[in-house]
Scaffold this motif. Structure first.
Motif, PDB file in Angstrom:
ATOM      1  N   ARG A 219      78.866  94.741 -38.049  1.00 22.52           N
ATOM      2  CA  ARG A 219      79.341  94.947 -36.679  1.00 22.52           C
ATOM      3  C   ARG A 219      78.185  94.932 -35.683  1.00 22.52           C
ATOM      4  NH1 ARG A 219      84.635  98.851 -36.245  1.00 22.52           N
ATOM      5  NH2 ARG A 219      85.779  97.979 -38.022  1.00 22.52           N
ATOM      6  N   THR A 220      77.023  95.356 -36.134  1.00 21.60           N
ATOM      7  CA  THR A 220      75.858  95.310 -35.245  1.00 21.60           C
ATOM      8  C   THR A 220      75.540  93.878 -34.851  1.00 21.60           C
ATOM      9  OG1 THR A 220      74.964  97.249 -36.387  1.00 21.60           O
ATOM     10  CG2 THR A 220      73.459  95.998 -34.987  1.00 21.60           C
ATOM     11  N   GLN A 221      75.632  92.981 -35.814  1.00 25.72           N
ATOM     12  CA  GLN A 221      75.365  91.577 -35.529  1.00 25.72           C
ATOM     13  C   GLN A 221      76.415  90.979 -34.595  1.00 25.72           C
ATOM     14  OE1 GLN A 221      75.261  90.137 -39.569  1.00 25.72           O
ATOM     15  NE2 GLN A 221      73.033  90.456 -39.761  1.00 25.72           N
ATOM     16  N   LEU A 222      77.659  91.378 -34.815  1.00 19.99           N
ATOM     17  CA  LEU A 222      78.716  90.912 -33.915  1.00 19.99           C
ATOM     18  C   LEU A 222      78.477  91.381 -32.482  1.00 19.99           C
ATOM     19  CD1 LEU A 222      81.965  91.432 -36.050  1.00 19.99           C
ATOM     20  CD2 LEU A 222      81.040  89.259 -35.241  1.00 19.99           C
ATOM     21  N   LEU A 223      78.165  92.652 -32.345  1.00 20.95           N
ATOM     22  CA  LEU A 223      77.946  93.220 -31.019  1.00 20.95           C
ATOM     23  C   LEU A 223      76.757  92.556 -30.326  1.00 20.95           C
ATOM     24  CD1 LEU A 223      78.588  95.327 -28.850  1.00 20.95           C
ATOM     25  CD2 LEU A 223      77.121  96.928 -30.089  1.00 20.95           C
ATOM     26  N   VAL A 224      75.651  92.402 -31.046  1.00 18.87           N
ATOM     27  CA  VAL A 224      74.457  91.800 -30.451  1.00 18.87           C
ATOM     28  C   VAL A 224      74.713  90.349 -30.060  1.00 18.87           C
ATOM     29  CG1 VAL A 224      72.070  91.110 -30.883  1.00 18.87           C
ATOM     30  CG2 VAL A 224      72.868  93.346 -31.636  1.00 18.87           C
ATOM     31  N   GLY A 225      75.411  89.596 -30.922  1.00 18.18           N
ATOM     32  CA  GLY A 225      75.702  88.201 -30.613  1.00 18.18           C
ATOM     33  C   GLY A 225      76.553  88.054 -29.367  1.00 18.18           C
ATOM     34  N   LYS A 226      77.590  88.893 -29.265  1.00 21.19           N
ATOM     35  CA  LYS A 226      78.453  88.843 -28.083  1.00 21.19           C
ATOM     36  C   LYS A 226      77.703  89.312 -26.835  1.00 21.19           C
ATOM     37  CE  LYS A 226      82.772  89.565 -30.652  1.00 21.19           C
ATOM     38  NZ  LYS A 226      83.514  88.401 -30.120  1.00 21.19           N
ATOM     39  N   TRP A 227      76.901  90.346 -26.998  1.00 22.75           N
ATOM     40  CA  TRP A 227      76.130  90.883 -25.871  1.00 22.75           C
ATOM     41  C   TRP A 227      75.147  89.845 -25.328  1.00 22.75           C
ATOM     42  CZ3 TRP A 227      71.196  94.090 -26.745  1.00 22.75           C
ATOM     43  CH2 TRP A 227      70.669  94.520 -25.520  1.00 22.75           C
ATOM     44  N   LEU A 228      74.462  89.157 -26.231  1.00 25.22           N
ATOM     45  CA  LEU A 228      73.505  88.134 -25.805  1.00 25.22           C
ATOM     46  C   LEU A 228      74.208  86.950 -25.142  1.00 25.22           C
ATOM     47  CD1 LEU A 228      70.965  88.078 -28.776  1.00 25.22           C
ATOM     48  CD2 LEU A 228      70.719  89.175 -26.535  1.00 25.22           C
ATOM     49  N   THR A 229      75.408  86.646 -25.605  1.00 23.16           N
ATOM     50  CA  THR A 229      76.168  85.557 -24.974  1.00 23.16           C
ATOM     51  C   THR A 229      76.490  85.889 -23.526  1.00 23.16           C
ATOM     52  OG1 THR A 229      77.159  84.966 -27.101  1.00 23.16           O
ATOM     53  CG2 THR A 229      78.265  84.169 -25.111  1.00 23.16           C
ATOM     54  N   ILE A 230      76.986  87.113 -23.302  1.00 21.62           N
ATOM     55  CA  ILE A 230      77.298  87.540 -21.942  1.00 21.62           C
ATOM     56  C   ILE A 230      76.036  87.553 -21.088  1.00 21.62           C
ATOM     57  CG2 ILE A 230      78.242  89.421 -20.548  1.00 21.62           C
ATOM     58  CD1 ILE A 230      79.877  90.247 -23.020  1.00 21.62           C
ATOM     59  N   SER A 231      74.946  88.061 -21.649  1.00 16.54           N
ATOM     60  CA  SER A 231      73.683  88.129 -20.906  1.00 16.54           C
ATOM     61  C   SER A 231      73.184  86.743 -20.536  1.00 16.54           C
ATOM     62  CB  SER A 231      72.627  88.856 -21.737  1.00 16.54           C
ATOM     63  OG  SER A 231      73.050  90.150 -22.102  1.00 16.54           O
ATOM     64  N   ALA A 372      73.460 102.054 -27.464  1.00 15.78           N
ATOM     65  CA  ALA A 372      73.870 103.064 -28.449  1.00 15.78           C
ATOM     66  C   ALA A 372      75.322 103.469 -28.235  1.00 15.78           C
ATOM     67  CB  ALA A 372      72.951 104.282 -28.349  1.00 15.78           C
ATOM     68  N   ILE A 373      75.715 103.615 -26.962  1.00 16.85           N
ATOM     69  CA  ILE A 373      77.110 103.959 -26.658  1.00 16.85           C
ATOM     70  C   ILE A 373      78.037 102.823 -27.079  1.00 16.85           C
ATOM     71  CG2 ILE A 373      78.733 104.480 -24.796  1.00 16.85           C
ATOM     72  CD1 ILE A 373      76.412 105.796 -23.299  1.00 16.85           C
ATOM     73  N   GLY A 374      77.649 101.587 -26.731  1.00 17.32           N
ATOM     74  CA  GLY A 374      78.480 100.439 -27.096  1.00 17.32           C
ATOM     75  C   GLY A 374      78.600 100.266 -28.593  1.00 17.32           C
ATOM     76  N   TYR A 375      77.496 100.496 -29.307  1.00 14.63           N
ATOM     77  CA  TYR A 375      77.541 100.366 -30.765  1.00 14.63           C
ATOM     78  C   TYR A 375      78.451 101.431 -31.380  1.00 14.63           C
ATOM     79  CZ  TYR A 375      76.108 100.581 -35.640  1.00 14.63           C
ATOM     80  OH  TYR A 375      76.113 100.612 -37.025  1.00 14.63           O
ATOM     81  N   THR A 376      78.384 102.644 -30.849  1.00 11.96           N
ATOM     82  CA  THR A 376      79.256 103.713 -31.351  1.00 11.96           C
ATOM     83  C   THR A 376      80.716 103.360 -31.143  1.00 11.96           C
ATOM     84  OG1 THR A 376      77.534 105.355 -30.863  1.00 11.96           O
ATOM     85  CG2 THR A 376      79.781 106.160 -31.186  1.00 11.96           C
ATOM     86  N   MET A 377      81.020 102.811 -29.982  1.00 10.15           N
ATOM     87  CA  MET A 377      82.398 102.408 -29.700  1.00 10.15           C
ATOM     88  C   MET A 377      82.818 101.247 -30.598  1.00 10.15           C
ATOM     89  SD  MET A 377      82.477 102.614 -25.535  1.00 10.15           S
ATOM     90  CE  MET A 377      84.181 102.086 -25.477  1.00 10.15           C
ATOM     91  N   PHE A 378      81.896 100.324 -30.869  1.00 12.66           N
ATOM     92  CA  PHE A 378      82.238  99.140 -31.655  1.00 12.66           C
ATOM     93  C   PHE A 378      82.466  99.484 -33.127  1.00 12.66           C
ATOM     94  CE2 PHE A 378      81.470  94.761 -33.293  1.00 12.66           C
ATOM     95  CZ  PHE A 378      82.367  94.103 -32.463  1.00 12.66           C
ATOM     96  N   THR A 379      81.977 100.614 -33.558  1.00 12.44           N
ATOM     97  CA  THR A 379      82.220 101.026 -34.946  1.00 12.44           C
ATOM     98  C   THR A 379      83.540 101.766 -35.095  1.00 12.44           C
ATOM     99  OG1 THR A 379      80.953 103.069 -34.542  1.00 12.44           O
ATOM    100  CG2 THR A 379      79.767 101.182 -35.487  1.00 12.44           C
ATOM    101  N   LYS A 380      84.190 102.065 -33.996  1.00 14.33           N
ATOM    102  CA  LYS A 380      85.479 102.763 -34.017  1.00 14.33           C
ATOM    103  C   LYS A 380      86.618 101.758 -33.834  1.00 14.33           C
ATOM    104  CE  LYS A 380      83.253 106.734 -34.033  1.00 14.33           C
ATOM    105  NZ  LYS A 380      83.201 107.594 -35.226  1.00 14.33           N
ATOM    106  N   SER A 381      87.567 101.765 -34.749  1.00 13.16           N
ATOM    107  CA  SER A 381      88.655 100.801 -34.699  1.00 13.16           C
ATOM    108  C   SER A 381      89.527 100.980 -33.466  1.00 13.16           C
ATOM    109  CB  SER A 381      89.521 100.926 -35.963  1.00 13.16           C
ATOM    110  OG  SER A 381      88.759 100.639 -37.102  1.00 13.16           O
ATOM    111  N   ARG A 382      89.632 102.190 -32.958  1.00 13.44           N
ATOM    112  CA  ARG A 382      90.485 102.440 -31.805  1.00 13.44           C
ATOM    113  C   ARG A 382      89.995 101.671 -30.571  1.00 13.44           C
ATOM    114  NH1 ARG A 382      89.416 108.320 -29.240  1.00 13.44           N
ATOM    115  NH2 ARG A 382      90.693 107.264 -27.671  1.00 13.44           N
ATOM    116  N   TRP A 383      88.651 101.431 -30.490  1.00 11.40           N
ATOM    117  CA  TRP A 383      88.118 100.685 -29.361  1.00 11.40           C
ATOM    118  C   TRP A 383      88.052  99.192 -29.645  1.00 11.40           C
ATOM    119  CZ3 TRP A 383      88.622 103.888 -25.713  1.00 11.40           C
ATOM    120  CH2 TRP A 383      88.245 105.218 -25.828  1.00 11.40           C
TER     121      TRP A 383
END
Length: 388
Positions: A219-231, A372-383
């Motif tokens: 999930r860390t890789q997913l988050l970073v990849g999407k984040w870098l795309t937006i950036s 850190a906040i975004g990663y915490t949220m991305f590890t939770k299925s509810r978000w």
């Protein structure tokens, strides 16, 4: 793996024409339009367009003073105030019928200038008329003093002259420093908003997020990849807005061209600009990632992210009345505000490594905290999966 995710998300976004239009083309067009507006405002010349309404039959001495000035157009009418209200004149002048005789008899007749409070041109015209009247008033005073064999310097023991601190600044550099940071930062936000809404909230709405989560990717890789795309969209949009701004000022404007001089310390300028722009895009992208994770649909995400522009404009409004010399070192510790302040310094030719260091440090710390906040949220299925 992050590179593959980044490339995949980037290609998906580029396939959507709406993303390109709203992320790149529209911000550039709006920025170029803003530049033309500023240049037209700076280059506007009131000469020959200042009209003043006077009552027919008014004292000819004051009327002649105005008619002798090539920049003033005198409009005679029965009701000067109505003439101004009808838009046929910018200001109205009320002159007593006995003005000349009163002046000859050492009296002080009143001359009233009426303006339209809602018109800047009317205020400019009134100020110009008052300068003409003041010049003739001083001439009359000097004539009277001469008749009494009194030196005019007796009542004017000293003169006050106002000059700007910046040499050869006719206001063009001030206008550039006022609008350029807003144009560039709005370009960054315009680039990250459409892609951020679709990459997270869009996939939740289309129910494609589950397929990504069951793939053998962290999930860390997913988050970073999407984040870098937006950036990336924010950085590209910001750079294109900058290029459009510089090229428009250089080749399509008259008043602003001479004020935009980047010859000295060009390398330092480019380095400071690119670093601050990149960090701003990374920070803004992570904020939008978090807001997009909170939303369950693109429409809901748009309602959240639309407020980002208002928040980003607040530091700009707070800094509008401040000179570059008034900026204290502490303001460069305030995220977003420091980017506006740093760009203002760069445009004025002020290169302070402490300001740049504070800006880089504060933006980096905020980005790490938000990640850190975004990663915490991305590890939770509810978000990640949304409602249901």
């Amino acid at each position: 793996m992050i590179w593959h995710i980044y490339k995949k998300e980037l290609i998906d976004c580029l396939r959507d024409r709406k993303t390109i239009i709203f992320s790149v083309l529209i911000p550039i067009l709006l920025n170029v339009g803003s530049i033309f507006f500023v240049d037209k405002m700076m280059a506007s010349d009131q000469s020959g367009s200042m009209s003043v309404a006077v009552k027919k039959g008014s004292d000819t001495s004051v009327i002649d003073w105005l008619k002798n000035d090539d920049n003033i157009k005198v409009v005679e009418s029965e009701n000067p105030l109505n003439t101004v209200e009808e838009g046929k004149a910018l200001a109205a002048l009320k002159v007593p019928d006995n003005f000349s005789s009163a002046v000859l008899n050492m009296k002080s007749p009143e001359v009233t200038v009426y303006t339209d409070s809602g018109s800047m041109n009317s205020g400019t015209t009134a100020e110009y008329i008052q300068n003409i009247l003041n010049k003739h008033r001083e001439a009359i005073v000097n004539e009277r003093l001469g008749q009494l064999n009194i030196n005019s310097q007796t009542i004017a023991p000293f003169n006050v002259i106002e000059k700007g601190v910046s040499k050869e600044d006719d206001g063009s550099l001030t206008m550039i420093a006022m609008f350029a940071p807003m144009i560039i930062i709005m370009g960054v936000l315009g680039g990250i908003l459409p892609s951020a809404n679709d990459i997270f909230a869009g996939e939740k709405e289309r129910k494609t997020m589950e397929a990504l989560l069951i793939s053998p990717v962290k999930r860390t890789q997913l988050l970073v990849g999407k984040w870098l795309t937006i950036s990336t969209f924010g950085i590209v949009s910001g750079l294109l807005s900058t290029f459009a701004f510089v090229l428009s000022v250089r080749y399509l404007t008259t008043s602003l061209n001479d004020a935009l001089q980047l010859n000295g310390h060009f390398t330092t300028f480019i380095f400071s600009f690119l670093v601050s722009l990149t960090l701003l895009a990374l920070l803004g992208a992570m904020v939008l990632c978090i807001l997009s994770l909170l939303a369950s649909s693109v429409k809901e995400a748009q309602s959240y992210t639309s407020q980002i522009v208002m928040v980003a404009m607040l530091p700009y409004l707070l800094m509008m009345g401040k000179s570059v010399h008034e900026l204290q070192s502490s303001v460069f510790l305030i995220p977003i505000y420091n980017v506006f302040a740093l760009m203002k310094q760069l445009l004025y030719g002020v290169y302070d490594m402490q300001s740049l260091t504070y800006t880089i440090g504060s933006l980096s710390v905020c980005t790490i905290v938000l990640f850190a906040i975004g990663y915490t949220m991305f590890t939770k299925s509810r978000w990640v999966l949304g409602k249901g």
